[in-house]
Structure formats: C-alpha cells, structure tokens
Design a protein around this motif. Structure first.
Motif, mmCIF file in Angstrom:
data_model
loop_
_atom_site.group_PDB
_atom_site.id
_atom_site.type_symbol
_atom_site.label_atom_id
_atom_site.label_comp_id
_atom_site.label_asym_id
_atom_site.label_seq_id
_atom_site.Cartn_x
_atom_site.Cartn_y
_atom_site.Cartn_z
ATOM 1 N N ILE A 55 0.817 -1.208 0.000
ATOM 2 C CA ILE A 55 0.000 0.000 0.000
ATOM 3 C C ILE A 55 0.854 1.262 0.000
ATOM 4 O O ILE A 55 0.566 2.227 -0.689
ATOM 5 N N ASP A 56 1.892 1.253 0.812
ATOM 6 C CA ASP A 56 2.702 2.465 0.985
ATOM 7 C C ASP A 56 4.138 2.030 1.252
ATOM 8 O O ASP A 56 4.392 1.367 2.260
ATOM 9 N N CYS A 92 8.502 -5.022 13.088
ATOM 10 C CA CYS A 92 7.303 -5.349 12.330
ATOM 11 C C CYS A 92 6.099 -5.126 13.236
ATOM 12 O O CYS A 92 6.165 -5.390 14.446
ATOM 13 N N ALA A 93 5.031 -4.610 12.681
ATOM 14 C CA ALA A 93 3.796 -4.401 13.434
ATOM 15 C C ALA A 93 2.618 -4.899 12.611
ATOM 16 O O ALA A 93 2.706 -4.983 11.379
ATOM 17 N N SER A 94 1.525 -5.232 13.285
ATOM 18 C CA SER A 94 0.312 -5.578 12.559
ATOM 19 C C SER A 94 -0.889 -4.914 13.215
ATOM 20 O O SER A 94 -0.831 -4.504 14.379
ATOM 21 N N SER A 95 -1.939 -4.759 12.430
ATOM 22 C CA SER A 95 -3.183 -4.222 12.966
ATOM 23 C C SER A 95 -4.334 -4.943 12.268
ATOM 24 O O SER A 95 -4.164 -5.566 11.223
ATOM 25 N N HIS A 96 -5.522 -4.825 12.866
ATOM 26 C CA HIS A 96 -6.681 -5.560 12.340
ATOM 27 C C HIS A 96 -6.972 -5.207 10.891
ATOM 28 O O HIS A 96 -7.079 -6.069 10.025
ATOM 29 N N TRP A 97 -7.130 -3.885 10.634
ATOM 30 C CA TRP A 97 -7.610 -3.484 9.317
ATOM 31 C C TRP A 97 -6.748 -2.440 8.633
ATOM 32 O O TRP A 97 -7.078 -1.975 7.551
ATOM 33 N N GLY A 98 -5.625 -2.045 9.258
ATOM 34 C CA GLY A 98 -4.861 -0.947 8.695
ATOM 35 C C GLY A 98 -5.527 0.356 9.057
ATOM 36 O O GLY A 98 -6.181 0.477 10.090
ATOM 37 N N ALA B 96 -1.921 5.118 6.913
ATOM 38 C CA ALA B 96 -1.888 4.243 8.078
ATOM 39 C C ALA B 96 -0.556 4.264 8.806
ATOM 40 O O ALA B 96 -0.439 3.654 9.860
ATOM 41 N N LYS B 97 0.443 4.945 8.258
ATOM 42 C CA LYS B 97 1.756 4.881 8.896
ATOM 43 C C LYS B 97 1.794 5.785 10.113
ATOM 44 O O LYS B 97 1.111 6.810 10.184
ATOM 45 N N LEU B 98 2.603 5.387 11.095
ATOM 46 C CA LEU B 98 2.809 6.167 12.298
ATOM 47 C C LEU B 98 4.087 6.989 12.161
ATOM 48 O O LEU B 98 5.102 6.489 11.675
#
Lengths: 114, 110
Positions: A55-56, A92-98, B96-98
């Motif tokens: 995505i980015d 590394c990180a994760s999240s439910h839906w971004g 979404a980036k911090l």
C-alpha cells in the motif's frame, strides 16, 4: 495469542552480504507494517501491506531494500548488499484493518552490519 | 515533513510522584498512539485516542488535535514504570503509517 513474531532476533552480517528478516503478524490481522529504529533517527516507517498488497512504501530506501508478503501469515524484508549504516532494529507491526487501527509491534530484529 | 516533538527528553521522579509527558506535532493528526519501551525491549501499545481523554489504570491520555498537542499522565509512578515513552501520530485520511517522536526517558527512583 503469541503476538507479532519476528525472526531472527539478532543478525550479524558482513558488508555486502544479504539479510532477510521475517515477520509473522497476529492471526486475523490484515495489515503489516515495517519500521526501523536507530539511536540517531529514532523510529521510521518503511512500508505497509494490507491484505498482502503493498500500500505504501514511501519510507523504503530506493536501492537494496525490498519487502514482500507472499501470504497472510508472513512478510519478509530483504536488504541486499548490506552496509554499516543499515545497522538498526527492524520492527514489524500488525493491525486488524490498517488505517488508523492500533498497531501491535513485534520484538524486532537487531541487525548489525560489520 | 511531519514531525512529532516530545518533552521532556528525560524525567526523573521519586516513586509515587506523578508524571506529565507532552507531545506536539507539526501537522494535523487524527489520532495519537502512546507506546512504552524498555531498553532493548519491545514497543508496548498503551493508549490510542483521536481526541479527548482516555484512561487505563494509572494512565491518562489527552489529545487536542486542533491545538496539535497531546499528553500522557502517569499517576503514582512506580519503579517498574521506568523506560521510554513514545508518542506517535496518524496523519489522517487513508494514511496508516505512524510518525514517531524521539521519546521521553522516565526513571523512577525509590
């Protein structure tokens, strides 16, 4: 729930070698992020996947760095021809839906390039 | 680019004292997330809120996005609270980036 898993925890490479870092997000999370932490720069965003799609990647160095997410259970960050300035902790990180969902971080991989 | 400034850079307290950590950001943030990190340790998410005040245990996070500032209050500090507290911002939209501040290093002494 084991949380975000990163392997290896420590890696030492010689200058010019390749390093591959692995991340397993929390089960059920669709977004995966990579950050880098150094004493001088602090924590910096590298790249972000959602549902395995990139995505980015605005924080990724244009040369030598690449990231992939071949399936929903793991992502890799590859650094080719490592240089001493690549030495850092890669998180590394994760999240439910971004989006602006809370991000949960792994323990990091400490990379040292000699 | 977007910047997050945290103050103070370091703070030493006696056990039982309260701590007030500040976070200021250079552009419109839509949500702040606070983290805790021990030396060599993982980032632990503490609180995340878009605006207003949120509590958990001895922690209170207050975010005033219009004024580009936030704070984390730690009441009745304990020795085990020692470590670095990081403020991070989401800048809105689909981003979404911090973006992280450099942190406040807290030392609590007995």
């Amino acid at each position: 729930n084991a949380g975000v898993i990163q392997t290896p925890r420590h890696k030492v490479t010689g200058k010019g070698q390749e390093a591959t870092l692995w991340c397993e997000p929390i089960s059920g999370h669709s977004a995966v992020f990579w950050y880098r932490q150094t004493i001088v720069q602090g924590l910096e965003f590298l790249t972000y996947f959602r549902n395995q799609a990139p995505i980015d990647d605005s924080g990724m160095p244009k040369e030598r760095f690449s990231a992939q997410m071949p399936n929903q259970s793991h992502s890799t960050l590859k650094i080719q021809s490592t240089q001493p300035q690549d030495s850092a902790v890669y998180l590394c990180a994760s999240s439910h839906w971004g989006g602006q969902d809370t991000q949960y971080f792994g323990p990091g991989t400490r990379l040292l390039v000699l | 680019g977007q910047q997050v400034q945290q103050s103070p850079a370091s703070l030493v307290l006696q056990e039982g004292e309260n701590a007030e950590l500040q976070c200021n950001f250079s552009s419109t943030a839509t949500r702040l997330q606070w983290f805790y990190q021990r030396p060599g340790g993982s980032l632990v998410s503490l609180l995340s809120n878009p605006s207003g005040t949120k509590h958990t245990g001895r922690l209170t996070s207050t975010t005033v996005t219009k004024e580009r500032r936030g704070s984390l209050h730690i009441s009745s500090s304990q020795i085990t609270d020692s470590g670095t507290y990081l403020c991070a911002m989401f800048s809105g939209g689909s981003n979404a980036k911090l973006t992280f501040g450099k942190g406040t290093k807290l030392s609590v002494k007995s």
